[in-house]
Scaffold this motif. Sequence first.
Motif, mmCIF file in Angstrom:
data_model
loop_
_atom_site.group_PDB
_atom_site.id
_atom_site.type_symbol
_atom_site.label_atom_id
_atom_site.label_comp_id
_atom_site.label_asym_id
_atom_site.label_seq_id
_atom_site.Cartn_x
_atom_site.Cartn_y
_atom_site.Cartn_z
ATOM 1 N N UNK A 253 63.783 94.818 -5.418
ATOM 2 C CA UNK A 253 63.120 95.988 -5.969
ATOM 3 C C UNK A 253 64.602 96.840 -6.595
ATOM 4 N N UNK A 254 64.227 98.100 -6.879
ATOM 5 C CA UNK A 254 65.393 99.011 -7.413
ATOM 6 C C UNK A 254 66.262 99.374 -6.154
ATOM 7 N N UNK A 255 65.849 99.037 -4.915
ATOM 8 C CA UNK A 255 66.835 99.675 -3.790
ATOM 9 C C UNK A 255 67.851 98.590 -3.517
ATOM 10 N N UNK A 256 67.704 97.411 -4.397
ATOM 11 C CA UNK A 256 68.583 96.431 -4.144
ATOM 12 C C UNK A 256 69.258 96.144 -2.659
ATOM 13 N N UNK A 257 68.242 96.152 -1.770
ATOM 14 C CA UNK A 257 68.566 95.803 -0.264
ATOM 15 C C UNK A 257 68.190 94.453 -0.070
ATOM 16 N N UNK A 258 67.488 93.680 -0.614
ATOM 17 C CA UNK A 258 66.913 92.435 -0.266
ATOM 18 C C UNK A 258 66.987 91.552 -1.634
ATOM 19 N N UNK A 259 67.418 90.387 -1.438
ATOM 20 C CA UNK A 259 67.551 89.230 -2.470
ATOM 21 C C UNK A 259 66.661 88.187 -2.110
ATOM 22 N N UNK A 260 66.209 87.569 -3.215
ATOM 23 C CA UNK A 260 65.203 86.390 -3.005
ATOM 24 C C UNK A 260 65.570 85.536 -4.344
ATOM 25 N N UNK A 261 65.321 84.051 -4.030
ATOM 26 C CA UNK A 261 65.431 83.018 -4.929
ATOM 27 C C UNK A 261 64.089 82.827 -5.492
ATOM 28 N N UNK A 262 63.567 83.077 -6.914
ATOM 29 C CA UNK A 262 62.628 82.721 -7.237
ATOM 30 C C UNK A 262 62.726 80.939 -8.273
ATOM 31 N N UNK A 263 62.073 80.222 -7.543
ATOM 32 C CA UNK A 263 62.223 78.881 -8.091
ATOM 33 C C UNK A 263 61.643 78.923 -9.843
ATOM 34 N N UNK A 264 62.141 78.079 -10.405
ATOM 35 C CA UNK A 264 62.200 78.121 -11.683
ATOM 36 C C UNK A 264 60.723 77.716 -12.282
ATOM 37 N N UNK A 265 59.978 77.039 -11.532
ATOM 38 C CA UNK A 265 58.671 76.809 -12.104
ATOM 39 C C UNK A 265 57.635 78.107 -11.580
ATOM 40 N N UNK A 266 58.136 79.103 -10.803
ATOM 41 C CA UNK A 266 57.212 80.111 -10.532
ATOM 42 C C UNK A 266 57.866 81.541 -11.344
#
Length: 426
Positions: A253-266
């Motif tokens: 989100x805009x707070x940029x406190x947490x990262x995640x990886x979204x798989x290409x198929x999702x």
Amino acid sequence: MKQYFPSATILRDIFQQYLRKDEIAVENQNLFRKIQPLGKCALLDSERLFGRSRCAEEAISAGKVGIVILAGGMGSRLGAVMPKGTFPVTPVREKSLFQVHFEKIRVLRERYKSPLRTYIMTNPDSDALTRDFLRENDFFGLPEEDVFLFSQGVMPALSPQDGSLFFLSDGRIYCGPDGHGGLITALENTDAGADMRLHGITTINTFHIDNPLVPILNEEMLAEHLHTGSEMSSVVVEKVDGMELVGNVVYEDVSKTAMRVVEYMDFPGEYAMKTDPDAGGLRFWAGSIGIHLIQLDFLEEMARKIRENPGFLPFHLPLKKIQTQDGPEWGIKPERFIFDILPLAKTPTVIRAVNRDEVFITLKQSAIPVREHLSELYASWLRRAGATLPENAQVEIAPDFALDFATLREKIPAGMIFAEEEVYLE
């Protein structure tokens, strides 16, 4: 290994998740509206990929960093039922992926005067084949006692019609590997995690077998990881196009406190193809290439939480063709992905490879693109160093000659001429 088989409740929950896939996709739209692209990252030098930091060098030399190669994949798409790591990929000597990685590790062992304990994650179908291959090749010069093989777990496939199980011709339930996220539970369910503790390992460098250009134990990346106190760090590259088949690294989100990886198929195409009018290029540019540094304490905590609550880490549910007693059928194959623990890590760190061609090429349907990429890369190193060689020469540089361009440049005098159509330096 303590073989895990999920309960009927877990399988029912997985099938219900599959049935809700369209509803979940709608719910995820709200999440996608919040995601933000990565900004500036620490940079991975493209000229000297090996050797930069004193604190990293000390950690490696002290034996605190272990190497984990995710090598469970089989080469079915390559037309042979053999572990992918056994496939020849180099342009001149046709070395296998295992040989490429092991030769790098052999050079690094000498540099750091450390055993660099190496762990190979297989799956139940590839384990014996992998062991036999490595023994037949004397572990490509590594002492067998410093290489630890262990198998990931399995999950049964489910019918997309009713969630029922599939059976093999011998009456066994069809099961497939539980994904590269199976590393988390495999460390606990085998002796691999205990072996790491026994040998004083606190950080692991994990990567997929199918990328021969992995900068194993990159000191720049390790120094950033240790300096920030990160529990998990990852390498990203700039995607070549929005729909490239790599994970998308984003802020939640805009707070940029947490990262995640979204798989290409999702990752919806409307987001994958967004461009940034100010900076140019893709808005969501950061592609994960499966190279991570992870603290062992963190992995053990994740394993404990999965043990206490099997639904703690999500399953991804791709549909894949499987061979059953009734012939090939489409089945739901539950898999966990290692990058799904990134949002749970303290101080997650991302480091961007300056030149993706130096660190990333993967073996997929054919070895030909890999050989071409490696030859072109090594030829470019020679030309940048001032050497002359035939335009279409096939070039291969062994790790014991040079691990990166900076090392090569120190060994090749300007004006050196290679007249052969095949150039091999060792």
